[in-house]
Design a protein around this motif. Structure first.
Motif, PDB file in Angstrom:
ATOM      1  N   LEU A  50      16.073  59.052   1.371  1.00  0.00           N
ATOM      2  CA  LEU A  50      16.534  58.014   0.962  1.00  0.00           C
ATOM      3  C   LEU A  50      16.208  57.656  -0.745  1.00  0.00           C
ATOM      4  O   LEU A  50      17.755  57.647  -1.599  1.00  0.00           O
ATOM      5  N   SER A  51      15.253  57.792  -1.007  1.00  0.00           N
ATOM      6  CA  SER A  51      14.756  57.539  -2.519  1.00  0.00           C
ATOM      7  C   SER A  51      15.227  58.090  -2.921  1.00  0.00           C
ATOM      8  O   SER A  51      15.689  57.851  -3.992  1.00  0.00           O
ATOM      9  N   ALA A  52      15.274  59.673  -2.744  1.00  0.00           N
ATOM     10  CA  ALA A  52      16.035  60.857  -3.358  1.00  0.00           C
ATOM     11  C   ALA A  52      17.628  60.043  -3.930  1.00  0.00           C
ATOM     12  O   ALA A  52      18.018  60.747  -5.086  1.00  0.00           O
ATOM     13  N   ALA A  53      18.130  59.562  -2.711  1.00  0.00           N
ATOM     14  CA  ALA A  53      19.328  59.682  -3.010  1.00  0.00           C
ATOM     15  C   ALA A  53      19.350  58.481  -3.847  1.00  0.00           C
ATOM     16  O   ALA A  53      21.212  59.113  -4.870  1.00  0.00           O
ATOM     17  N   ARG A  54      18.924  58.115  -3.625  1.00  0.00           N
ATOM     18  CA  ARG A  54      19.254  56.342  -4.462  1.00  0.00           C
ATOM     19  C   ARG A  54      19.403  57.302  -6.269  1.00  0.00           C
ATOM     20  O   ARG A  54      19.787  56.928  -7.033  1.00  0.00           O
ATOM     21  N   ARG A  55      18.109  57.744  -6.411  1.00  0.00           N
ATOM     22  CA  ARG A  55      17.496  58.085  -7.041  1.00  0.00           C
ATOM     23  C   ARG A  55      18.299  58.928  -8.135  1.00  0.00           C
ATOM     24  O   ARG A  55      18.613  58.942  -9.331  1.00  0.00           O
ATOM     25  N   LEU A  56      18.660  60.025  -8.323  1.00  0.00           N
ATOM     26  CA  LEU A  56      20.099  60.605  -7.830  1.00  0.00           C
ATOM     27  C   LEU A  56      21.311  60.537  -8.310  1.00  0.00           C
ATOM     28  O   LEU A  56      22.043  60.544  -9.425  1.00  0.00           O
ATOM     29  N   CYS A  57      21.915  59.362  -7.602  1.00  0.00           N
ATOM     30  CA  CYS A  57      23.499  58.606  -7.916  1.00  0.00           C
ATOM     31  C   CYS A  57      22.647  57.769  -9.132  1.00  0.00           C
ATOM     32  O   CYS A  57      23.793  57.304 -10.041  1.00  0.00           O
ATOM     33  N   GLN A  58      21.849  56.899  -9.925  1.00  0.00           N
ATOM     34  CA  GLN A  58      21.583  56.160 -10.854  1.00  0.00           C
ATOM     35  C   GLN A  58      21.400  57.598 -11.496  1.00  0.00           C
ATOM     36  O   GLN A  58      21.902  57.490 -13.095  1.00  0.00           O
ATOM     37  N   ILE A  59      20.646  58.361 -11.841  1.00  0.00           N
ATOM     38  CA  ILE A  59      21.169  59.448 -13.175  1.00  0.00           C
ATOM     39  C   ILE A  59      21.441  60.450 -12.992  1.00  0.00           C
ATOM     40  O   ILE A  59      22.321  61.156 -14.660  1.00  0.00           O
ATOM     41  N   THR A  60      22.297  60.841 -12.011  1.00  0.00           N
ATOM     42  CA  THR A  60      24.198  62.055 -12.456  1.00  0.00           C
ATOM     43  C   THR A  60      24.994  61.491 -12.634  1.00  0.00           C
ATOM     44  O   THR A  60      24.730  60.352 -11.898  1.00  0.00           O
ATOM     45  N   ASN A  61      26.122  61.586 -12.886  1.00  0.00           N
ATOM     46  CA  ASN A  61      27.063  61.044 -13.215  1.00  0.00           C
ATOM     47  C   ASN A  61      28.622  60.873 -12.491  1.00  0.00           C
ATOM     48  O   ASN A  61      28.653  60.865 -11.178  1.00  0.00           O
ATOM     49  N   THR A  62      28.635  62.591 -11.977  1.00  0.00           N
ATOM     50  CA  THR A  62      29.689  63.013 -11.299  1.00  0.00           C
ATOM     51  C   THR A  62      29.024  64.086  -9.964  1.00  0.00           C
ATOM     52  O   THR A  62      30.014  64.370  -9.582  1.00  0.00           O
ATOM     53  N   ASP A  63      27.923  64.241 -10.408  1.00  0.00           N
ATOM     54  CA  ASP A  63      27.362  65.424  -8.922  1.00  0.00           C
ATOM     55  C   ASP A  63      27.519  64.606  -7.948  1.00  0.00           C
ATOM     56  O   ASP A  63      27.998  63.185  -7.179  1.00  0.00           O
ATOM     57  N   LYS A  64      28.162  65.890  -6.934  1.00  0.00           N
ATOM     58  CA  LYS A  64      28.711  65.479  -5.406  1.00  0.00           C
ATOM     59  C   LYS A  64      26.952  64.819  -4.946  1.00  0.00           C
ATOM     60  O   LYS A  64      26.158  66.117  -4.947  1.00  0.00           O
ATOM     61  N   ILE A  65      26.530  64.514  -3.914  1.00  0.00           N
ATOM     62  CA  ILE A  65      25.225  64.664  -3.120  1.00  0.00           C
ATOM     63  C   ILE A  65      25.692  64.189  -1.905  1.00  0.00           C
ATOM     64  O   ILE A  65      26.438  63.081  -1.616  1.00  0.00           O
ATOM     65  N   ALA A  66      24.986  64.748  -0.972  1.00  0.00           N
ATOM     66  CA  ALA A  66      25.009  65.246   0.586  1.00  0.00           C
ATOM     67  C   ALA A  66      23.537  65.018   0.890  1.00  0.00           C
ATOM     68  O   ALA A  66      22.569  65.179   0.539  1.00  0.00           O
ATOM     69  N   LEU A  67      23.287  64.040   2.272  1.00  0.00           N
ATOM     70  CA  LEU A  67      22.222  63.965   3.154  1.00  0.00           C
ATOM     71  C   LEU A  67      22.307  64.620   4.052  1.00  0.00           C
ATOM     72  O   LEU A  67      23.156  63.642   4.695  1.00  0.00           O
ATOM     73  N   ILE A  68      21.674  64.891   4.681  1.00  0.00           N
ATOM     74  CA  ILE A  68      21.837  65.758   6.477  1.00  0.00           C
ATOM     75  C   ILE A  68      20.455  64.930   7.030  1.00  0.00           C
ATOM     76  O   ILE A  68      19.617  65.626   6.577  1.00  0.00           O
ATOM     77  N   GLU A  69      20.796  64.591   8.669  1.00  0.00           N
ATOM     78  CA  GLU A  69      19.622  63.511   8.939  1.00  0.00           C
ATOM     79  C   GLU A  69      20.035  64.428  10.242  1.00  0.00           C
ATOM     80  O   GLU A  69      20.759  64.173  10.749  1.00  0.00           O
ATOM     81  N   ALA A  70      18.676  64.648  10.858  1.00  0.00           N
ATOM     82  CA  ALA A  70      18.878  65.047  12.045  1.00  0.00           C
ATOM     83  C   ALA A  70      19.221  65.407  13.519  1.00  0.00           C
ATOM     84  O   ALA A  70      19.726  65.132  14.132  1.00  0.00           O
ATOM     85  N   SER A  71      18.662  63.623  13.409  1.00  0.00           N
ATOM     86  CA  SER A  71      18.978  61.857  13.674  1.00  0.00           C
ATOM     87  C   SER A  71      19.709  61.011  13.320  1.00  0.00           C
ATOM     88  O   SER A  71      20.626  61.432  13.481  1.00  0.00           O
TER      89      SER A  71
END
Ligand SMILES: Cc1cc2nc3c(=O)[nH]c(=O)nc-3n(C[C@H](O)[C@H](O)[C@H](O)COP(=O)(O)OP(=O)(O)OC[C@H]3O[C@@H](n4cnc5c(N)ncnc54)[C@H](O)[C@@H]3O)c2cc1C
Length: 451
Positions: A50-71
């Motif tokens: 989730l820290s990676a997700a927040r960081r990616l959202c902060q520093i990329t503009n139009t990139d699409k980001i998905a996160l998959i969680e096993a549980s």
């Protein structure tokens, strides 16, 4: 190396995620049930993911980001830990050589960057105060060894110019209500998290603020990672993701995909949380409304008194096991519950009528040389794994660092992560299993009353 990596095993979390059970129902996320195309895929929804997700959202503009969680978000170790987000390492370099002082200062500065990240997220996403509280922790000493450890630790803090406060046995009683501790060392910089609340609000905050740019999928374990020319295809049981870049944020489960094979140590620790304390029990206990005590001996018991949305409770964590299978049984959780009961009764004899409501275990990942499993592990796959037991801060840093590395962003975290050796190879499996468990048992015995 084949183009396909199949997950050898998926996470199993024994016992309930107590911290999540005592907060109101949090938003749930869909299961991945089709084929999606993204720029980034984050595998794992804990502190690192989730820290990676927040960081990616902060520093990329139009990139699409998905996160998959096993549980589910906050059901794994991220929502099972004791919630001490520490700025000062448990161990400080011994001696007063200038280079050791500088190394410690560098680590403290980086840890504080993680703590600041959590504070900023708490503010940005309007988290309730109990999610992230700057209330500090106490290193409690129950015997002369513990007192010696605290004294030496305080001497290091003097060299580092760090703040602390020595607490007498009387002051410890005033804070905790317990006469068990001989003394304590108050370390004001530690953030105290309600880990499930923090992680749930972090996930929700990132989702809400980023609209279609960012999506979370629960119950969607990565079961296969396959290279397709310049992209990766990740399969889940009911869907798949085509992506350019992957952030691998699964801690010890990196090894389940064949990364860092035979270099990661999979360890479990165990905890119990009481039922809501009644007014009568709170009066008998006395002390302050909330506090957190870490043991001077790492094999000892961590104890927290919490107060929040779902009343006042006490949490107690102890016992360690080395489990290369990455699984432990419910029976083990229940058996070690007896050790938590004993430690609880030793500390709080006035609460003999208090029952435990939750008992659970959680996975951690260590390396023999205490280094992270970090870096580009295959083309465009970035590992943010192996937090060496202090993943609330280190996982946060690893997640941010993996993104910085993948985006070529100049970063003190990346420079630090890159300065370590690779995790050391472990001895053959049976020897490490027997050896590590024997060492743990011996060290637990030596911890004596600290347990
Ligand atoms: C009882 C206990 C007490 C602790 N106390 C503290 C503490 O006070 N302070 C501290 O700093 N640390 C503490 N820890 C350690 C801390 O919880 C971990 O270091 C931290 O959770 C690691 O963060 P992470 O994001 O790297 O990994 P995790 O939190 O383990 O997150 C990884 C996620 O990846 C998911 N995953 C795994 N495989 C797959 C797959 N194939 N596909 C999709 N998802 C997958 C998992 O379900 C998991 O949610 C404690 C741990 C326990 C168990």
């Amino acid at each position: 190396m084949s183009n396909t990596r199949v997950a050898k095993r998926l996470p199993r979390d024994p016992g309930p995620p107590a911290w999540r059970s005592i907060i109101p129902e949090q938003p749930r996320y869909p299961k991945l049930e089709n084929k999606i195309i993204t720029d980034w895929l984050i595998i794992g929804g804990g502190f690192a993911g989730l820290s990676a997700a927040r960081r990616l959202c902060q520093i990329t503009n139009t990139d699409k980001i998905a996160l998959i969680e096993a549980s589910e978000i906050a059901a794994g170790p991220a929502g099972r830990n004791s919630g001490f987000m520490i700025d000062l390492p448990h161990e400080l370099g011994s001696g007063s050589y200038q280079n050791k002082i500088e190394v410690d200062q560098k680590h403290i500065k980086l840890n504080r960057q993680a703590l600041q990240f959590a504070k900023d997220a708490a503010e940005e996403y309007s988290m309730p105060t109990e999610a992230v509280e700057p209330s500090g922790r106490i290193n409690g000493a129950v015997n002369t060894d513990g007192e010696k450890h605290n004294k030496e630790y305080a001497q290091h803090l003097d060299q580092l110019g760090e703040q602390y406060k020595n607490l007498s046995s009387f002051e410890m009683e005033k804070i905790t209500g317990s006469t068990f501790y001989k003394s304590g060392l108050f370390l004001p910089g530690c953030l105290m998290l309600q880990p499930a609340l923090y992680i749930s609000k972090l996930a929700n905050g990132i989702s809400q603020s980023n609209g279609n740019k960012f999506s979370i999928y629960e119950h969607s374990p990565a079961i296969e990672i396959k290279k397709n020319n310049d992209s990766w295809e990740i399969k889940t049981p009911t869907g798949s993701v085509i992506t350019k870049k992957i952030i691998m944020a699964v801690n010890g489960h990196a090894e389940s995909f064949g990364f860092f094979e035979n270099r990661l140590m999979h360890v479990f620790t165990y905890a119990s949380m009481t039922k809501k304390l009644t007014n009568d029990q709170l009066t008998k206990l006395g002390g302050e409304k909330k506090w957190g005590v870490t043991p001077s001996n790492p094999m000892g018991s961590t104890v927290r008194k919490i107060t929040g949305i779902n009343g006042d409770r006490i949490l107690i964590r102890n016992r360690w096991t080395f489990d290369p299978s990455m699984e432990v049984s419910e029976q083990r959780v229940s058996k070690f519950g007896n050790d938590q009961d004993k430690s609880f009764n030793d500390r709080f004899p006035m609460l003999s009528d208090v029952e435990m409501e939750y008992r659970w275990a959680g996975r951690l990942c260590l390396s023999l040389n205490s280094v992270p499993a970090f870096g580009e592990v295959d083309k465009n796959i970035y590992s943010a794994c192996c937090q060496n037991g202090i993943g609330t801060a280190k996982g946060t840093l690893a997640g941010i660092g993996a993104v910085d590395l993948a985006t070529n962003t100049d970063s003190a975290i990346v420079n630090d992560m890159k300065s370590y050796d690779a995790p050391k190879k472990l001895p053959p499996k049976l020897i490490s299993y027997l050896g590590a468990n024997a060492i743990i048992k011996w060290r637990e015995l030596k911890a004596g009353k600290e347990l």
